[in-house]
Design a protein around this motif. Structure first.
Motif, PDB file in Angstrom:
ATOM      1  N   ALA A  84     -12.358 -38.421  11.758  1.00 31.52           N
ATOM      2  CA  ALA A  84     -13.403 -37.841  11.479  1.00 31.52           C
ATOM      3  C   ALA A  84     -13.243 -36.531  11.098  1.00 31.52           C
ATOM      4  CB  ALA A  84     -14.127 -37.558  12.886  1.00 31.52           C
ATOM      5  N   LEU A  85     -11.959 -35.759  11.404  1.00 29.42           N
ATOM      6  CA  LEU A  85     -11.439 -34.444  10.836  1.00 29.42           C
ATOM      7  C   LEU A  85     -11.142 -34.958   9.489  1.00 29.42           C
ATOM      8  CD1 LEU A  85      -9.719 -32.915  14.040  1.00 29.42           C
ATOM      9  CD2 LEU A  85     -11.565 -31.903  12.466  1.00 29.42           C
ATOM     10  N   SER A  86     -10.364 -35.875   9.201  1.00 32.69           N
ATOM     11  CA  SER A  86      -9.924 -36.122   7.974  1.00 32.69           C
ATOM     12  C   SER A  86     -11.131 -36.456   6.740  1.00 32.69           C
ATOM     13  CB  SER A  86      -9.092 -37.452   7.840  1.00 32.69           C
ATOM     14  OG  SER A  86      -8.798 -37.672   6.385  1.00 32.69           O
ATOM     15  N   ALA A  87     -12.146 -37.132   7.326  1.00 32.18           N
ATOM     16  CA  ALA A  87     -13.477 -37.391   6.527  1.00 32.18           C
ATOM     17  C   ALA A  87     -14.127 -35.964   6.303  1.00 32.18           C
ATOM     18  CB  ALA A  87     -14.283 -38.432   7.115  1.00 32.18           C
ATOM     19  N   TYR A  88     -14.253 -35.153   7.315  1.00 28.55           N
ATOM     20  CA  TYR A  88     -14.797 -34.017   7.112  1.00 28.55           C
ATOM     21  C   TYR A  88     -14.505 -33.073   6.097  1.00 28.55           C
ATOM     22  CZ  TYR A  88     -15.617 -29.119   8.546  1.00 28.55           C
ATOM     23  OH  TYR A  88     -16.294 -27.543   8.760  1.00 28.55           O
ATOM     24  N   HIS A  89     -13.062 -33.049   5.796  1.00 29.66           N
ATOM     25  CA  HIS A  89     -12.325 -32.221   4.860  1.00 29.66           C
ATOM     26  C   HIS A  89     -12.588 -32.965   3.579  1.00 29.66           C
ATOM     27  CE1 HIS A  89     -10.513 -30.302   8.372  1.00 29.66           C
ATOM     28  NE2 HIS A  89     -10.153 -29.252   7.780  1.00 29.66           N
ATOM     29  N   THR A 244     -11.419 -24.461  14.227  1.00 26.67           N
ATOM     30  CA  THR A 244     -12.032 -24.356  15.442  1.00 26.67           C
ATOM     31  C   THR A 244     -13.536 -25.106  15.630  1.00 26.67           C
ATOM     32  OG1 THR A 244     -12.888 -23.262  17.504  1.00 26.67           O
ATOM     33  CG2 THR A 244     -13.037 -22.109  15.609  1.00 26.67           C
ATOM     34  N   PHE A 245     -13.759 -25.737  16.445  1.00 25.32           N
ATOM     35  CA  PHE A 245     -15.357 -26.152  16.495  1.00 25.32           C
ATOM     36  C   PHE A 245     -16.221 -25.079  17.271  1.00 25.32           C
ATOM     37  CE2 PHE A 245     -13.099 -30.103  16.507  1.00 25.32           C
ATOM     38  CZ  PHE A 245     -13.858 -31.070  15.957  1.00 25.32           C
ATOM     39  N   SER A 246     -15.789 -24.095  17.308  1.00 26.72           N
ATOM     40  CA  SER A 246     -16.447 -22.805  17.981  1.00 26.72           C
ATOM     41  C   SER A 246     -17.575 -22.337  17.299  1.00 26.72           C
ATOM     42  CB  SER A 246     -15.735 -21.682  18.402  1.00 26.72           C
ATOM     43  OG  SER A 246     -14.662 -21.966  19.433  1.00 26.72           O
ATOM     44  N   LYS A 247     -17.413 -22.086  16.072  1.00 29.39           N
ATOM     45  CA  LYS A 247     -18.077 -21.297  15.044  1.00 29.39           C
ATOM     46  C   LYS A 247     -19.201 -22.046  14.493  1.00 29.39           C
ATOM     47  CE  LYS A 247     -15.560 -17.728  16.194  1.00 29.39           C
ATOM     48  NZ  LYS A 247     -15.654 -16.896  16.979  1.00 29.39           N
ATOM     49  N   ASN A 248     -18.849 -22.970  13.885  1.00 25.64           N
ATOM     50  CA  ASN A 248     -19.668 -24.036  13.019  1.00 25.64           C
ATOM     51  C   ASN A 248     -20.827 -24.623  13.844  1.00 25.64           C
ATOM     52  OD1 ASN A 248     -18.233 -23.432  10.824  1.00 25.64           O
ATOM     53  ND2 ASN A 248     -17.140 -25.515  10.702  1.00 25.64           N
ATOM     54  N   TRP A 249     -20.269 -25.022  14.968  1.00 24.49           N
ATOM     55  CA  TRP A 249     -21.355 -25.726  15.814  1.00 24.49           C
ATOM     56  C   TRP A 249     -21.851 -25.220  17.028  1.00 24.49           C
ATOM     57  CZ3 TRP A 249     -16.765 -27.670  13.498  1.00 24.49           C
ATOM     58  CH2 TRP A 249     -17.131 -28.728  12.332  1.00 24.49           C
ATOM     59  N   ALA A 250     -21.538 -23.973  17.282  1.00 23.19           N
ATOM     60  CA  ALA A 250     -21.771 -22.982  18.552  1.00 23.19           C
ATOM     61  C   ALA A 250     -21.118 -23.908  19.590  1.00 23.19           C
ATOM     62  CB  ALA A 250     -23.302 -22.961  18.656  1.00 23.19           C
ATOM     63  N   ILE A 284     -14.920 -34.461  25.521  1.00 23.19           N
ATOM     64  CA  ILE A 284     -15.382 -33.055  24.731  1.00 23.19           C
ATOM     65  C   ILE A 284     -14.855 -33.589  23.277  1.00 23.19           C
ATOM     66  CG2 ILE A 284     -14.506 -30.897  23.729  1.00 23.19           C
ATOM     67  CD1 ILE A 284     -14.540 -29.761  26.445  1.00 23.19           C
ATOM     68  N   GLN A 285     -13.651 -34.408  23.038  1.00 24.57           N
ATOM     69  CA  GLN A 285     -13.419 -34.729  21.746  1.00 24.57           C
ATOM     70  C   GLN A 285     -14.303 -35.877  21.326  1.00 24.57           C
ATOM     71  OE1 GLN A 285      -9.260 -35.726  21.135  1.00 24.57           O
ATOM     72  NE2 GLN A 285      -8.469 -35.360  23.464  1.00 24.57           N
ATOM     73  N   HIS A 286     -14.825 -36.761  22.206  1.00 26.05           N
ATOM     74  CA  HIS A 286     -16.098 -37.677  21.714  1.00 26.05           C
ATOM     75  C   HIS A 286     -17.284 -36.875  21.194  1.00 26.05           C
ATOM     76  CE1 HIS A 286     -14.712 -41.645  22.623  1.00 26.05           C
ATOM     77  NE2 HIS A 286     -13.985 -41.036  23.868  1.00 26.05           N
ATOM     78  N   ALA A 287     -17.623 -35.600  21.848  1.00 23.54           N
ATOM     79  CA  ALA A 287     -18.837 -34.877  21.286  1.00 23.54           C
ATOM     80  C   ALA A 287     -18.352 -34.113  20.055  1.00 23.54           C
ATOM     81  CB  ALA A 287     -18.788 -33.696  22.282  1.00 23.54           C
ATOM     82  N   ALA A 288     -16.964 -33.628  19.833  1.00 25.13           N
ATOM     83  CA  ALA A 288     -16.607 -33.229  18.605  1.00 25.13           C
ATOM     84  C   ALA A 288     -16.682 -34.122  17.409  1.00 25.13           C
ATOM     85  CB  ALA A 288     -15.041 -32.803  18.620  1.00 25.13           C
ATOM     86  N   VAL A 289     -16.494 -35.453  17.732  1.00 23.57           N
ATOM     87  CA  VAL A 289     -16.826 -36.290  16.529  1.00 23.57           C
ATOM     88  C   VAL A 289     -18.324 -36.466  16.155  1.00 23.57           C
ATOM     89  CG1 VAL A 289     -16.852 -38.955  16.065  1.00 23.57           C
ATOM     90  CG2 VAL A 289     -14.675 -38.019  17.316  1.00 23.57           C
ATOM     91  N   THR A 290     -19.175 -36.374  17.151  1.00 18.61           N
ATOM     92  CA  THR A 290     -20.631 -36.200  16.879  1.00 18.61           C
ATOM     93  C   THR A 290     -20.723 -34.893  15.829  1.00 18.61           C
ATOM     94  OG1 THR A 290     -21.093 -37.491  18.865  1.00 18.61           O
ATOM     95  CG2 THR A 290     -22.887 -36.178  17.941  1.00 18.61           C
ATOM     96  N   ALA A 291     -20.179 -33.878  16.409  1.00 21.29           N
ATOM     97  CA  ALA A 291     -20.640 -32.595  15.896  1.00 21.29           C
ATOM     98  C   ALA A 291     -19.813 -32.844  14.273  1.00 21.29           C
ATOM     99  CB  ALA A 291     -19.616 -31.420  16.396  1.00 21.29           C
ATOM    100  N   GLU A 293     -19.525 -35.709  12.402  1.00 23.36           N
ATOM    101  CA  GLU A 293     -20.572 -36.598  11.737  1.00 23.36           C
ATOM    102  C   GLU A 293     -21.822 -36.133  11.608  1.00 23.36           C
ATOM    103  OE1 GLU A 293     -17.427 -40.184  12.810  1.00 23.36           O
ATOM    104  OE2 GLU A 293     -19.481 -40.154  13.667  1.00 23.36           O
ATOM    105  N   GLU A 294     -22.420 -35.490  12.548  1.00 28.90           N
ATOM    106  CA  GLU A 294     -24.053 -35.121  12.495  1.00 28.90           C
ATOM    107  C   GLU A 294     -24.327 -33.916  12.167  1.00 28.90           C
ATOM    108  OE1 GLU A 294     -25.838 -37.346  15.849  1.00 28.90           O
ATOM    109  OE2 GLU A 294     -24.322 -38.968  15.688  1.00 28.90           O
TER     110      GLU A 294
END
Length: 403
Positions: A84-89, A244-250, A284-291, A293-294
């Motif tokens: 998912a990180l690869s696809a995001y970039h 990090t996931f901190s800023k983009n997705w609160a 948390i990793q599963h939630a990160a995938v959702t962040a 992708e969605e």
């Protein structure tokens, strides 16, 4: 009560390693400790937005827990998350970064720490533009390295610049890497693509590493997105990108991040992940995938909201006598010069000003010297807040600084 319970505890700080004794104290924390429990304070000191994590991310974590995803995961991160990180970039920067180049970390700070652990021997130097996020230099010191600061130049219009010649002048035979935080915390500076290419060429010529902290890439005002070193470097360049996931997705409290390493270094970062944290929680990793992708719509909401609050703070503070605002190109921080020559209180330190604004205006800001001596005379404000709160902050600050 025993004697042991009443005796003064021994001062053991002096028995720690000299490296640990040299770790700095956060000036942001010094200010925040005085007002963090006061509900009347408008808190603009820490790099954290006022929006909660979006419900679709929280629900994904809940589903993952209920499904039993509560056991250890591989230290590099779940394969699905790395894909998912690869696809995001690929979606946002048009780059093809294979999943095996990603390592999931316990937030962006752990990504920085792993980069320092991977690169540094005691005495090695890392060049860091300053003012800078203080954790960068402390991660270098903790791992035995030596941070070498290069001051940003403040241009006539108040904006920050970083000439390549200044970086080159700071290089020595002990230099191991150059850190680039673009968009920058705290300055809001964004490195132009042509300057990134020139720095890449310098690093190649000198055999140096680039550590690119690209946490705030989506927060670019006037541009669709900030450029990434991934767009101009190959998989064999000496480049580590941290995020990090901190800023983009609160998701500041979730402690999830990632780094991207050159081809072939996955075994190294698998070991570093294992010995630093083992892994971050699997749910948390599963939630990160959702962040990933969605969550593009939520990112746009965050950036739009920050853009509006940025304009309110820039316009409001620029009107005040003796206050010079550096208009941020990116990230969600504003630096304003409020002390020094030409200001109403030239002798007042940034830390003293931060304490005074907390007491008199009930606004919590970060002193500029929290980001290095180059920040003296400045305060930093986080504008990842609602426009209404930004207006309230301007009104309160104007009542004190405008006197």
């Amino acid at each position: 009560m025993t004697h042991a319970e009443t005796a003064t505890p021994p001062d053991l700080a002096g028995t720690l390693s000299p490296r640990m004794q040299g770790i700095g104290t956060s000036q942001i924390g010094l200010v925040a400790d005085r007002g963090r429990d006061d509900p009347e304070v408008v808190k603009l000191w820490i790099g954290e937005g006022d929006l909660p994590t979006p419900p679709f991310v929280v629900e994904a974590a809940h589903r993952a827990m209920l499904a039993g995803h509560t056991r250890y995961a591989t230290s590099l991160g779940l394969p699905r998350l790395r894909e998912a990180l690869s696809a995001y970039h690929a979606r946002h920067w048009g780059v093809d970064v294979p999943a095996e180049r990603f390592a999931v970390t316990a937030g962006g700070m752990n990504a920085i720490m792993q980069a320092a652990q991977a690169l540094l021997e005691p005495g090695d130097e890392i060049v860091i533009p300053s003012p800078a996020w203080p954790n960068l230099a402390e991660a270098v010191r903790i791992t035995g390295g030596v941070p070498v600061t290069v001051p940003y130049r403040v241009q006539a219009d108040g904006r920050f610049a970083l000439p390549l010649a200044d970086i080159e002048a700071a290089l020595t035979p002990r230099t191991r890497a150059i850190v680039v935080n673009s968009p920058s915390n705290p300055t809001g500076w964004i490195m132009p693509l042509d300057e990134m290419k020139a720095l890449r060429d310098l690093a190649r010529a000198r055999g140096l590493w680039i550590v690119a902290d690209e946490v705030y890439a989506h927060f670019a005002y006037g541009n669709a997105i900030a450029p990434s070193f991934l767009q101009i470097c190959t998989e064999d360049d000496r480049l580590i990108v941290t995020n990090t996931f901190s800023k983009n997705w609160a998701m500041t409290g979730w402690r999830a991040g990632w780094l991207i390493a050159p081809r072939g270094l996955a075994p190294t970062f698998a070991k570093l992940g294992q010995y630093n944290t083992t892994s971050i929680p699997t749910f948390i990793q599963h939630a990160a995938v959702t962040a990933l992708e969605e969550g593009d719509g939520f990112i746009r909401q965050m950036v739009g909201r920050c853009a509006e609050s940025r304009e309110i703070l820039v316009e409001g503070l620029s009107r005040l006598p003796g206050v010079t605002v550096s208009v941020p190109e990116g990230a969600f921080y504003l630096m304003a010069r409020v002390a020094g020559p030409g200001t109403p209180r030239p002798e007042e330190t940034s830390l003293a000003i931060a304490f005074r604004l907390l007491a008199e205006a009930k606004v919590g800001v970060a002193p500029g010297t929290a980001f290095g001596p180059e920040g003296e005379g400045f305060i930093r404000l986080c504008f990842a807040i609602s426009p209404g709160l930004a207006r309230e902050a301007v009104a309160r600050l104007s009542a004190v600084l405008g006197r």
